[in-house]
Design an enzyme around this catalytic site. Sequence first.
Site, mmCIF file in Angstrom:
data_model
loop_
_atom_site.group_PDB
_atom_site.id
_atom_site.type_symbol
_atom_site.label_atom_id
_atom_site.label_comp_id
_atom_site.label_asym_id
_atom_site.label_seq_id
_atom_site.Cartn_x
_atom_site.Cartn_y
_atom_site.Cartn_z
ATOM 1 C CG HIS A 142 -2.011 -1.105 1.218
ATOM 2 N ND1 HIS A 142 -2.715 -1.645 1.993
ATOM 3 C CD2 HIS A 142 -2.390 -1.952 0.023
ATOM 4 C CE1 HIS A 142 -3.636 -2.486 1.513
ATOM 5 N NE2 HIS A 142 -3.173 -2.727 0.465
ATOM 6 C CB CYS B 292 6.803 18.214 -14.035
ATOM 7 S SG CYS B 292 5.624 17.678 -12.503
ATOM 8 C CG ASP C 292 -9.869 -9.886 18.303
ATOM 9 O OD1 ASP C 292 -10.027 -9.976 19.444
ATOM 10 O OD2 ASP C 292 -9.404 -8.458 18.185
#
Length: 271
Positions: free
Chosen positions: A138, A173, A238
Amino acid sequence: MFDPERKAESLAMDRVRRSLAEAERVVVLTGAGVSVESGVPTFRGEEGLWRSHRPEQLATPAAFARDPRLVWEWYAWRRERVGGCRPNAAHRALARWALSRPGVLIVTQNVDGLHGDAAIEAAGDRAPETAAWPIELHGSLFRVRCTGCGERRPHVAPIDTGSRASLPRCPDCGALLRPDVVWFGEPLEDRTIGRALAAARGCDACLVVGTSAIVHPAASVAVEAAHGGAVLVEVNPDPTPLSPLAGVSLRATAATAVPRLLGGPNEAGPA
Ligand code: OAD
């Protein structure tokens, strides 16, 4: 006194340790939970970031187009928060393990850079891009991408979010720079997810640490590994959608269980 529960737990631990040690190729998939003991918040759950912040206002291309200053404020806050965190015993054990034997690939959904920090610590004088260097599915909080020319570069300096004009711009740029992270509605980079999925399809064991496993295609890395016949080991306090596929689910925290699993010294936690 004989405690059957502890005995069963210790036998399960031995079994997992052996499977991991004997596996030729191992993929490790981590999520936000691996960094909790370093002080980094998760996304979901009671203290999760998505409890108090709306993803669509902060982590989408449309949000950045609408209000780049607001989006940068959120990322500047997260960079500051994570910047003060150190790898914990789980990151360190994984980095040392990946360096100490062939065939380990660390794949992370995290953008906090802590696996990379642990890799640098573990590698010492060696080049940081060693076997312990993670695939960051990610992206990274500490990289930027140009919205004009697409150039990516590391960026660790503080972000001035005082006004739109003060936001960082591309030195090539002049277009606005954005965080080099994957936002909702954006695809993962083909090469990055392709490498992770290919490794998952060919691995003998997959160790999954601290992810809710509900965001795809990241979670598919573990699913592919399991469907390919790999032993799936989950470390998470969990249950998750991966639990039914896992040969063993260790209901423990990352910094407690991972060093025990990988046989390294059991450090107390973050430095
Ligand atoms: P989540 O916040 O969805 O899940 C964190 C998981 O860590 C949960 O399953 C917790 O039970 C577990 N956990 C909590 N404390 C732990 C500990 N000390 N040790 C081990 N596990 C612990 O985070 P992710 O699964 O990483 O995407 O989320 C996936 C993606 O959703 C993120 O990469 C992010 C988010 O939207 C993007 O930003 C693209």
